[in-house]
Design a protein around this motif. Structure first.
Motif, PDB file in Angstrom:
ATOM      1  N   UNK A  36       0.808  -1.059  -0.092  1.00 17.95           N
ATOM      2  CA  UNK A  36      -0.396   0.099  -0.184  1.00 17.95           C
ATOM      3  C   UNK A  36       0.860   1.283  -0.545  1.00 17.95           C
ATOM      4  N   UNK A  37       1.888   1.008   0.506  1.00 16.00           N
ATOM      5  CA  UNK A  37       2.976   2.626   0.798  1.00 16.00           C
ATOM      6  C   UNK A  37       3.199   2.589  -0.868  1.00 16.00           C
ATOM      7  N   UNK A  38       3.840   1.683  -1.693  1.00 16.91           N
ATOM      8  CA  UNK A  38       4.206   1.998  -2.755  1.00 16.91           C
ATOM      9  C   UNK A  38       2.871   2.536  -4.337  1.00 16.91           C
ATOM     10  N   UNK A  39       1.932   2.658  -4.123  1.00 19.82           N
ATOM     11  CA  UNK A  39       0.566   3.471  -4.653  1.00 19.82           C
ATOM     12  C   UNK A  39       1.024   4.762  -4.378  1.00 19.82           C
ATOM     13  N   UNK A  40       1.011   5.586  -5.396  1.00 21.36           N
ATOM     14  CA  UNK A  40       1.082   7.088  -5.485  1.00 21.36           C
ATOM     15  C   UNK A  40       0.887   7.755  -6.257  1.00 21.36           C
ATOM     16  N   UNK A  41      -1.331   8.148  -5.777  1.00 17.79           N
ATOM     17  CA  UNK A  41      -1.595   9.215  -7.110  1.00 17.79           C
ATOM     18  C   UNK A  41      -2.613   8.458  -8.035  1.00 17.79           C
ATOM     19  N   UNK A  42      -2.544   9.426  -9.013  1.00 21.85           N
ATOM     20  CA  UNK A  42      -3.558   8.855 -10.031  1.00 21.85           C
ATOM     21  C   UNK A  42      -2.406   8.687 -11.148  1.00 21.85           C
ATOM     22  N   UNK A  43      -1.996   7.608 -11.754  1.00 21.24           N
ATOM     23  CA  UNK A  43      -1.582   6.920 -13.081  1.00 21.24           C
ATOM     24  C   UNK A  43      -2.005   8.006 -14.143  1.00 21.24           C
ATOM     25  N   UNK A  44      -1.229   8.815 -14.306  1.00 19.86           N
ATOM     26  CA  UNK A  44      -1.376   9.996 -15.605  1.00 19.86           C
ATOM     27  C   UNK A  44       0.117   9.455 -16.753  1.00 19.86           C
ATOM     28  N   UNK A  45      -0.171   9.917 -17.712  1.00 14.36           N
ATOM     29  CA  UNK A  45       1.175  10.054 -19.148  1.00 14.36           C
ATOM     30  C   UNK A  45       1.469  10.879 -18.853  1.00 14.36           C
ATOM     31  N   UNK A  46       2.616  11.207 -18.383  1.00  6.60           N
ATOM     32  CA  UNK A  46       3.378  12.354 -18.619  1.00  6.60           C
ATOM     33  C   UNK A  46       4.208  12.585 -19.471  1.00  6.60           C
ATOM     34  N   UNK A  47       4.106  14.084 -19.851  1.00  4.76           N
ATOM     35  CA  UNK A  47       5.560  14.633 -20.860  1.00  4.76           C
ATOM     36  C   UNK A  47       6.633  13.694 -21.149  1.00  4.76           C
ATOM     37  N   UNK A  48       7.341  14.264 -21.860  1.00  2.00           N
ATOM     38  CA  UNK A  48       8.457  13.827 -21.867  1.00  2.00           C
ATOM     39  C   UNK A  48       9.778  15.001 -21.410  1.00  2.00           C
ATOM     40  N   UNK A  49      10.772  15.494 -20.940  1.00  2.00           N
ATOM     41  CA  UNK A  49      11.647  16.375 -20.655  1.00  2.00           C
ATOM     42  C   UNK A  49      12.644  16.009 -20.508  1.00  2.00           C
ATOM     43  N   UNK A  50      13.843  16.514 -21.579  1.00  2.00           N
ATOM     44  CA  UNK A  50      14.875  16.283 -21.607  1.00  2.00           C
ATOM     45  C   UNK A  50      16.065  16.011 -19.538  1.00  2.00           C
ATOM     46  N   UNK A  51      15.311  16.893 -18.724  1.00  2.00           N
ATOM     47  CA  UNK A  51      15.573  17.445 -17.833  1.00  2.00           C
ATOM     48  C   UNK A  51      14.754  17.822 -16.793  1.00  2.00           C
ATOM     49  N   UNK A  52      14.783  17.018 -15.540  1.00  2.00           N
ATOM     50  CA  UNK A  52      13.599  17.715 -14.503  1.00  2.00           C
ATOM     51  C   UNK A  52      14.191  17.267 -13.451  1.00  2.00           C
ATOM     52  N   UNK A  53      13.897  18.520 -12.329  1.00  2.00           N
ATOM     53  CA  UNK A  53      13.502  19.757 -10.896  1.00  2.00           C
ATOM     54  C   UNK A  53      12.997  18.340 -10.082  1.00  2.00           C
ATOM     55  N   UNK A  54      13.575  17.940  -8.568  1.00  2.00           N
ATOM     56  CA  UNK A  54      12.891  17.081  -7.981  1.00  2.00           C
ATOM     57  C   UNK A  54      12.496  17.395  -6.714  1.00  2.00           C
ATOM     58  N   UNK A  55      10.707  18.309  -6.291  1.00  2.00           N
ATOM     59  CA  UNK A  55      10.624  19.075  -5.306  1.00  2.00           C
ATOM     60  C   UNK A  55       9.928  18.500  -4.266  1.00  2.00           C
ATOM     61  N   UNK A  56      10.298  17.393  -4.500  1.00  2.00           N
ATOM     62  CA  UNK A  56      10.190  16.040  -3.760  1.00  2.00           C
ATOM     63  C   UNK A  56      10.565  16.381  -1.566  1.00  2.00           C
ATOM     64  N   UNK A  57       8.923  16.642  -0.946  1.00  2.00           N
ATOM     65  CA  UNK A  57       9.588  17.458   0.249  1.00  2.00           C
ATOM     66  C   UNK A  57       8.130  16.150   0.470  1.00  2.00           C
ATOM     67  N   UNK A  58       8.027  16.043   2.130  1.00  2.00           N
ATOM     68  CA  UNK A  58       6.731  15.714   2.882  1.00  2.00           C
ATOM     69  C   UNK A  58       5.817  16.416   2.763  1.00  2.00           C
ATOM     70  N   UNK A  59       5.926  17.557   2.804  1.00  2.00           N
ATOM     71  CA  UNK A  59       4.918  18.707   2.827  1.00  2.00           C
ATOM     72  C   UNK A  59       3.993  18.965   0.975  1.00  2.00           C
ATOM     73  N   UNK A  60       4.959  18.177  -0.188  1.00  2.00           N
ATOM     74  CA  UNK A  60       4.579  18.258  -1.333  1.00  2.00           C
ATOM     75  C   UNK A  60       3.047  18.365  -1.347  1.00  2.00           C
ATOM     76  N   UNK A  61       1.866  18.812  -2.009  1.00  2.00           N
ATOM     77  CA  UNK A  61       1.397  18.707  -2.807  1.00  2.00           C
ATOM     78  C   UNK A  61       1.119  17.674  -3.739  1.00  2.00           C
ATOM     79  N   UNK A  62       0.200  17.110  -4.495  1.00  3.35           N
ATOM     80  CA  UNK A  62       0.559  17.005  -5.906  1.00  3.35           C
ATOM     81  C   UNK A  62      -0.998  17.209  -6.577  1.00  3.35           C
ATOM     82  N   UNK A  63      -1.075  17.844  -7.402  1.00  2.00           N
ATOM     83  CA  UNK A  63      -2.099  18.122  -8.310  1.00  2.00           C
ATOM     84  C   UNK A  63      -2.179  17.258  -9.475  1.00  2.00           C
ATOM     85  N   UNK A  64      -3.221  16.771 -10.055  1.00  2.00           N
ATOM     86  CA  UNK A  64      -3.397  15.462 -11.096  1.00  2.00           C
ATOM     87  C   UNK A  64      -4.443  16.700 -12.024  1.00  2.00           C
ATOM     88  N   UNK A  65      -4.352  16.075 -13.171  1.00  2.00           N
ATOM     89  CA  UNK A  65      -5.495  16.559 -14.668  1.00  2.00           C
ATOM     90  C   UNK A  65      -5.562  15.359 -14.777  1.00  2.00           C
TER      91      UNK A  65
END
Length: 137
Positions: A36-65
């Protein structure tokens, strides 16, 4: 083990299985927690980018469309007004919390713009968009 009694020897053939059952239950609980800990949010196909920055913090809110235009805040479906209201209450508790937006590759751009506008009205300064990293060829 043998027990002496009236000249006959009797073998104990009973096995105490309580410790084995305890171990089985502990392993079952660990398995349930880990799956159950491995389930994270809604499954969506996100677009691809050449680089990405992580904002993962315990207080991070995820908004999914998702691809149908439905907006989720941490896996709970919300309207744009509810989203803005909940973001305001989060901001009152934690003034500087990051928000990440995960939009499906085929989601409506207008819906994502509405989410960005709601974040802007609330005054969120740490905002990120989730993409999939492109593997170099």
């Amino acid at each position: 083990m043998q027990v002496k009694g009236k000249g006959k020897k009797k073998l104990y053939d009973d096995i105490n299985i309580t410790p084995m059952l305890d171990l089985a239950y502990v392993l079952l609980v660990i398995f349930i927690i880990m799956t159950t800990a491995s389930v994270q949010g809604i499954k969506v196909n996100v677009p691809k980018a050449s680089s990405s920055v992580s904002l993962a913090k315990p207080t991070t809110k995820a908004i999914t469309v998702d691809s149908d235009g439905q907006v989720y805040l941490d896996t709970f479906p919300v309207t744009i007004d509810q989203l803005e209201s909940q973001l305001r209450s989060f901001k009152a508790v934690t003034p500087d919390f990051p928000v990440v937006i995960k939009g499906d590759r085929v989601s409506q751009f207008g819906r994502i713009t509405e989410v960005l506008d709601a974040c802007s009205r609330v005054g969120i300064s740490q905002l990120g968009i989730v993409t999939e990293r492109v593997k170099p060829s």
